[in-house]
Design a protein around this motif. Sequence first.
Motif, PDB file in Angstrom:
ATOM      1  N   LEU A 430       0.820  -1.211   0.000  1.00  0.00           N
ATOM      2  CA  LEU A 430       0.000   0.000   0.000  1.00  0.00           C
ATOM      3  C   LEU A 430       0.853   1.260   0.000  1.00  0.00           C
ATOM      4  O   LEU A 430       0.525   2.249  -0.669  1.00  0.00           O
ATOM      5  N   MET A 431       1.971   1.232   0.734  1.00  0.00           N
ATOM      6  CA  MET A 431       2.842   2.401   0.779  1.00  0.00           C
ATOM      7  C   MET A 431       3.572   2.613  -0.548  1.00  0.00           C
ATOM      8  O   MET A 431       3.713   3.736  -1.032  1.00  0.00           O
ATOM      9  N   VAL A 432       4.052   1.525  -1.116  1.00  0.00           N
ATOM     10  CA  VAL A 432       4.805   1.638  -2.374  1.00  0.00           C
ATOM     11  C   VAL A 432       3.897   2.095  -3.512  1.00  0.00           C
ATOM     12  O   VAL A 432       4.282   2.937  -4.330  1.00  0.00           O
ATOM     13  N   THR A 433       2.687   1.550  -3.569  1.00  0.00           N
ATOM     14  CA  THR A 433       1.783   1.906  -4.666  1.00  0.00           C
ATOM     15  C   THR A 433       1.098   3.247  -4.458  1.00  0.00           C
ATOM     16  O   THR A 433       0.582   3.834  -5.406  1.00  0.00           O
ATOM     17  N   GLY A 434       1.069   3.715  -3.208  1.00  0.00           N
ATOM     18  CA  GLY A 434       0.439   4.998  -2.934  1.00  0.00           C
ATOM     19  C   GLY A 434      -1.074   4.966  -3.009  1.00  0.00           C
ATOM     20  O   GLY A 434      -1.713   6.015  -3.163  1.00  0.00           O
ATOM     21  N   ILE A 435      -1.678   3.789  -2.906  1.00  0.00           N
ATOM     22  CA  ILE A 435      -3.136   3.674  -2.969  1.00  0.00           C
ATOM     23  C   ILE A 435      -3.786   4.471  -1.853  1.00  0.00           C
ATOM     24  O   ILE A 435      -4.820   5.111  -2.033  1.00  0.00           O
ATOM     25  N   PRO A 437      -2.666   6.915   1.895  1.00  0.00           N
ATOM     26  CA  PRO A 437      -1.543   7.560   2.587  1.00  0.00           C
ATOM     27  C   PRO A 437      -0.807   6.575   3.494  1.00  0.00           C
ATOM     28  O   PRO A 437      -1.385   5.586   3.961  1.00  0.00           O
ATOM     29  N   ASN A 438       0.479   6.859   3.748  1.00  0.00           N
ATOM     30  CA  ASN A 438       1.302   5.953   4.547  1.00  0.00           C
ATOM     31  C   ASN A 438       0.702   5.668   5.919  1.00  0.00           C
ATOM     32  O   ASN A 438       0.728   4.531   6.403  1.00  0.00           O
ATOM     33  N   VAL A 439       0.159   6.689   6.546  1.00  0.00           N
ATOM     34  CA  VAL A 439      -0.372   6.492   7.890  1.00  0.00           C
ATOM     35  C   VAL A 439      -1.586   5.558   7.854  1.00  0.00           C
ATOM     36  O   VAL A 439      -1.753   4.715   8.763  1.00  0.00           O
ATOM     37  N   ILE A 440      -2.406   5.638   6.817  1.00  0.00           N
ATOM     38  CA  ILE A 440      -3.557   4.736   6.702  1.00  0.00           C
ATOM     39  C   ILE A 440      -3.079   3.309   6.453  1.00  0.00           C
ATOM     40  O   ILE A 440      -3.629   2.351   7.003  1.00  0.00           O
ATOM     41  N   ALA A 441      -2.037   3.156   5.632  1.00  0.00           N
ATOM     42  CA  ALA A 441      -1.490   1.820   5.367  1.00  0.00           C
ATOM     43  C   ALA A 441      -0.989   1.178   6.655  1.00  0.00           C
ATOM     44  O   ALA A 441      -1.227  -0.016   6.913  1.00  0.00           O
ATOM     45  N   ALA A 442      -0.296   1.964   7.496  1.00  0.00           N
ATOM     46  CA  ALA A 442       0.215   1.433   8.756  1.00  0.00           C
ATOM     47  C   ALA A 442      -0.922   1.085   9.709  1.00  0.00           C
ATOM     48  O   ALA A 442      -0.877   0.049  10.400  1.00  0.00           O
TER      49      ALA A 442
END
Length: 613
Positions: A430-435, A437-442
């Motif tokens: 999710l972080m690499v693809t940018g689908i 935001p990073n905080v939501i992915a975490a």
Amino acid sequence: MNWQLLVVLALLVASIVMFAINRPRMDVVAVGLLVALPLTGVLTVPETLSGFSDPNVVLIAALFVIGEGLSRTGLTYRLGDWLSARAGTSSTRLIVLLMLTVALLGAFMSSTGVVAIFIPVVLSIAARLGISPRQLMMPLSFAALISGMLTLIATAPNLVIDAELVRAGEDGFGFFSVTPFGLVVLVLGIGYMLVARRFLGAGSADDSTRADRTFGHLIGDYRLADRDRRVKVGRGSPLIGQRLGEVGLHPHGLRIIAVERSRWLQRTLDVTATAPATQLARGDVLLVDVFERRGDLAEQLRRLRLRALPAGEGFLAERSREVGLGEVMPPPNSAALGRTIGGLRTRELYRVDVIGLRRGAEAFTGSLADERVRLGDTLLVVGAWEDVKRLTARSADFVALELPAEVREQSPAANRAPFALLSVVVMVVLMVTGIVPNVIAALIACLMMGLFGCIDMPSAYRSIHWPTLLLIVGMLPFALALERTGGIDLAVTALTSTLGEGSPVVLLAGLFLTTAVIGLFVSNTATAVLMGPVAIATAEKLDASPYPFAMVVILAASAAFMTPVSSPVNTLVLGPGRYRFGDFLRIGTPFALIVMVVAITMVPWLLPLHPGG
């Protein structure tokens, strides 16, 4: 220079001095700044407290939780076991594998947490190889620091600089933007430590000895060596379908400690499955304690259709992350006194078994089941770690003695390891693809770990390093205060006038050195908070891209090799490695200069100062 800038600079200098002497604690200083800044009139209260709503603060907290999930499921310790097995007796191979493993783990979880996990692993390996921890602890801390140069989420300074880029209206860095630089530094770091370890001194192999009692000590004290066996329930076994509370193995001198079953494409040791209501099935692998020899053991197993499996030497100690041991003794008013050990019904009442007894300095070697408990006896119990630790809380009849050192390495959710790995993979994708935001992915990864049982809420809250978060929240408003009072412009003018505006490479070197020197006295996170705005403002003054300047600060902030106070990972290894302040200065300074050369050489090449110009 206006009076407001003087006040802000005075607060900044005071903070740096307190950070350097560590009086009071850094998080206390940060809270003090949150109180002081609104009183200067430079910032409003909402502006001062805006750090609490910063997405990167939430992201860092989530990464602490994810790291704890990896620890609780045993993934980190399995890497440690693999490291020990692969290293063999070669200290060179050990350093190479140690630094690679720690750097890989630190790229996706807290480097401080990684170092804390690996310190007992390294001490154990050092004791086995007969070498001093001085040879291994500094490579451990260097690798953890270098891990901050491998991914965007690897360390808090990276996220602070990325947030500063976004605040300046830029796109921010990608997940792997820093990776090419980190890989080069990692290779150089491994080579450097293979040479530099000679200058750390040989020390003494005895330095690695720990006072903590281990499984090995307990097994020796209670004369349990060679009592554990692994057996598989075969076709036609009379145990199939029986509940553990009904299995009559005691007449054979056998006691079931744990059941090993296939689950999610792997075999896991389920200690909690030994509840009396658990039914045995064909294919179950039993960890059995042979507490008394009653005839030919091989013949007894054959009649029960139990096939002996290779367990390896000290199998019980090898599974210490799933199986817990603990010493307890009955107090004078205990109801256990005078009762037989078999009559205590510890399995039914407390989900633990008594497998050893000591009277004074001597281990009891007779039949435990019929032996009566006396005042002063010490009992050794086995079960799931949580049950061992909860025994005294659930009963006034036993007082717990000190638990063995392996309690720190327990993996209470070992059977959830595939889910923990899946959660991390989903987060990275999710972080690499940018689908999202990073905080939501975490946060998605945190929810997945909780859903799959990799971590529980109490453990999640305990895993968050609140002092780090408070430090970031307290220092973030400084950037706005310095910008509003003209402090950033003053710093940029001083930097460019000192180094000149003609050679951007010289400016990058100066920026690296300035960041590294500040990092001698304060944490690398606080350094990034202070230097990020300066780097971006310098790029704007030169009409250059902000990315190379921001990247240099990222690399310099992670190059905190020169003092034991510049990063928590250095502080952690200071004691176990028996290092002095000068050891870090002597070994760390040359390598920090090597990282600077890498930075000023590679950064302008991969991140052009004037893209398209």
